[in-house]
Design a protein around this motif. Structure first.
Motif, PDB file in Angstrom:
ATOM      1  N   PHE A 161       0.820  -1.210   0.000  1.00  0.00           N
ATOM      2  CA  PHE A 161       0.000   0.000   0.000  1.00  0.00           C
ATOM      3  C   PHE A 161       0.857   1.265   0.000  1.00  0.00           C
ATOM      4  CE2 PHE A 161      -1.802   3.132   3.107  1.00  0.00           C
ATOM      5  CZ  PHE A 161      -2.646   3.779   2.203  1.00  0.00           C
ATOM      6  N   LEU A 162       1.835   1.314   0.912  1.00  0.00           N
ATOM      7  CA  LEU A 162       2.673   2.505   1.028  1.00  0.00           C
ATOM      8  C   LEU A 162       3.591   2.660  -0.184  1.00  0.00           C
ATOM      9  CD1 LEU A 162       3.611   2.211   4.811  1.00  0.00           C
ATOM     10  CD2 LEU A 162       2.008   3.826   3.768  1.00  0.00           C
ATOM     11  N   TRP A 163       4.165   1.540  -0.643  1.00  0.00           N
ATOM     12  CA  TRP A 163       5.106   1.615  -1.767  1.00  0.00           C
ATOM     13  C   TRP A 163       4.404   2.079  -3.039  1.00  0.00           C
ATOM     14  CZ3 TRP A 163      10.409   0.659  -1.964  1.00  0.00           C
ATOM     15  CH2 TRP A 163      10.958   0.645  -3.255  1.00  0.00           C
ATOM     16  N   SER A 164       3.268   1.482  -3.350  1.00  0.00           N
ATOM     17  CA  SER A 164       2.572   1.817  -4.597  1.00  0.00           C
ATOM     18  C   SER A 164       1.998   3.226  -4.587  1.00  0.00           C
ATOM     19  CB  SER A 164       1.457   0.802  -4.864  1.00  0.00           C
ATOM     20  OG  SER A 164       0.537   0.761  -3.788  1.00  0.00           O
ATOM     21  N   ALA A 165       1.893   3.823  -3.393  1.00  0.00           N
ATOM     22  CA  ALA A 165       1.401   5.196  -3.310  1.00  0.00           C
ATOM     23  C   ALA A 165       2.469   6.209  -3.700  1.00  0.00           C
ATOM     24  CB  ALA A 165       0.897   5.496  -1.902  1.00  0.00           C
ATOM     25  N   ASN A 277      -3.603   1.648  -7.618  1.00  0.00           N
ATOM     26  CA  ASN A 277      -2.996   0.445  -7.038  1.00  0.00           C
ATOM     27  C   ASN A 277      -2.912   0.499  -5.523  1.00  0.00           C
ATOM     28  OD1 ASN A 277      -2.588  -0.682  -9.578  1.00  0.00           O
ATOM     29  ND2 ASN A 277      -0.519   0.134  -9.779  1.00  0.00           N
ATOM     30  N   SER A 278      -2.527   1.659  -4.989  1.00  0.00           N
ATOM     31  CA  SER A 278      -2.343   1.772  -3.550  1.00  0.00           C
ATOM     32  C   SER A 278      -3.634   1.487  -2.793  1.00  0.00           C
ATOM     33  CB  SER A 278      -1.823   3.169  -3.189  1.00  0.00           C
ATOM     34  OG  SER A 278      -2.749   4.167  -3.590  1.00  0.00           O
ATOM     35  N   GLU A 279      -4.767   1.924  -3.331  1.00  0.00           N
ATOM     36  CA  GLU A 279      -6.034   1.705  -2.640  1.00  0.00           C
ATOM     37  C   GLU A 279      -6.534   0.270  -2.820  1.00  0.00           C
ATOM     38  OE1 GLU A 279      -8.706   4.809  -3.810  1.00  0.00           O
ATOM     39  OE2 GLU A 279      -7.415   6.388  -3.014  1.00  0.00           O
TER      40      GLU A 279
END
Length: 436
Positions: A161-165, A277-279
């Motif tokens: 989640f954090l990386w793709s954000a 992606n992050s969500e």
């Protein structure tokens, strides 16, 4: 039931015994987001939901012989650490190779290899728990190890989640590969070979080990199932007194078909709805948190009710959630669909799954007699693998040619069939409550 090893290692202290559990934590973090990453990466490479279905189908197809092969390797080698270290190291290498793969076909091939390699450590880890702990501590040890695995998987999805954000999706492979290597190093340093080793059959004698093994990888092949084994399980369908076990197995088959159908298309449906992606990782993260908490309460809940009622309740709730998400996929878009998913998917994948999983596998455990355990578990494992594989391939084509709503409603109907089949189970052999 167990054989002596040539190892002369002095048994480590109780504190040291528990300490080695944490060597697997970085590996669980590394593998936690991989399945979701693969789905998103295939779509990023301009693949379709059919491609996603094919990739996951190949993964599931390879997992069946992998479970057989690594079980036999574990029995033959009778050493735990080399298999565990090799597994972690190989997974790290495969993850790094993903950086060089820029085609859907390449992803499918590499993910199939990942499927084979990543399951190698499951059996030796579960046996190692029993070999390094006194029998009176097995329940506590498996509970702790399960907690470590769940925390690792949840943290891994949070990393996704954090990386793709903030960073490109494909580069998440770098920290994941490093984490897997860290587990390999920690295992080499911390894990000591036990002074004696158990055979895999010992995992069936203890409910904690049975649950942990099935949850980690729901396939346990103590022997390769033959056609006669399937006939032996299902021949009782003709008679009222003996149809309880085959009906239970058919309901579980329907459950895993539904899971394969829904899980294959859920992430692509979120992407198609315009959700980043992050969500998508966020939805999975919330579901894992709810699932972890639900398993904590599932045991006490099962003890207060009948196994059949708990299983049917879990199936009905999961079916309704799938149906609501199916309607949402066609009626809502963007953030509205996201909020619907954040509410109903954690209920389905967390609360409902924990209730059904605990109840159904208790019933499976209660059907295992002193004879034919290997054959029965082989049939069960084969059914799980085949159902998940077919569910994945059905999902991709249904979503592409009809729509995501049809896919999710189909999954809901499969769960309704599983609930109907479970309602026919009334034998004392399956419904007796036993402590989890």
């Amino acid at each position: 039931m167990f054989s002596r090893s040539s190892s002369k290692t002095t048994p480590p202290s109780k504190k040291e015994n528990f300490r080695w559990f944490y060597s697997s934590l970085p590996f669980n973090v590394a593998t936690g987001p991989v399945s979701l990453f693969i789905q998103l990466y295939v779509l990023q490479l301009h693949g379709t939901v059919i491609d996603v279905g094919i990739v996951i189908t190949l993964f599931n197809a390879v997992s069946i012989p992998a479970a057989m092969i690594w079980g036999f390797v574990t029995d033959r080698l009778q050493r735990r650490t080399p298999i565990i270290i090799s597994c972690y190291t190989s997974v790290a290498i495969i993850l790094f190779v993903f950086l060089m793969v820029k085609s859907v076909y390449g992803v499918a091939f590499l993910y199939s290899i990942f499927s084979f390699v990543s399951s190698a450590a499951t059996t030796p880890l579960n046996l190692l728990i029993m070999e390094t702990q006194p029998k009176s501590k097995w329940a506590l040890a498996f509970a702790m190890f399960s907690m470590v695995s769940s925390v690792g998987t949840t943290v891994g999805i949070a990393v996704g989640f954090l990386w793709s954000a903030f960073f490109p999706l494909d580069l998440i492979i770098i920290p994941l590969g490093i984490l897997s290597l860290i587990s390999a190093v920690l295992s080499a340093v911390i894990i000591r070979e036990p002074s004696f080793v158990f055979e895999r059959q010992m995992m069936v004698l203890n409910r904690r080990s049975f649950f942990q093994r099935i949850l980690a990888l729901p396939m346990m092949f103590l022997k390769i199932p033959r056609l006669v084994d399937f006939r032996s399980v299902f021949k009782g369908m003709r008679y009222d007194l003996t149809r309880q076990v085959p009906v239970l197995y058919l309901s579980i088959f329907a459950f895993y078909i539904a899971s394969g159908i829904f899980n294959t298309s859920f992430a692509p449906s979120l992407i198609k709805s315009g959700i980043p992606n992050s969500e998508v990782f966020l939805v999975s993260f919330v579901a894992m948190l709810v699932q972890t908490a639900s398993f904590y309460y599932a045991g006490p809940y099962i003890e207060r009710t009948s196994l059949r009622r708990a299983a049917i309740g879990g199936l009905i709730v999961r079916s309704l959630c799938y149906a609501v998400i199916g309607v949402s996929s066609i009626a809502l878009f963007g953030s509205e669909y996201l909020w619907s998913s954040l509410i109903f998917y954690p209920i389905a994948a967390g609360i409902a799954f924990a209730a059904y999983y605990t109840a159904s596998n208790t019933m499976i455990f209660n059907t295992l007699g002193q004879r034919g355990q290997a054959s029965t578990l082989g049939v069960y494992s084969a059914l799980v693998g085949i159902a998940t594989m077919f569910g994945s391939i059905i999902s991709g084509f249904t979503s592409f040619y009809i729509g995501y709503y049809a896919t999710f409603v189909l999954a809901a109907l499969c769960l309704a069939c599983a609930a109907a089949l479970t309602s026919f189970i009334s034998g004392q052999k399956l419904s007796v409550n036993s402590p989890i």
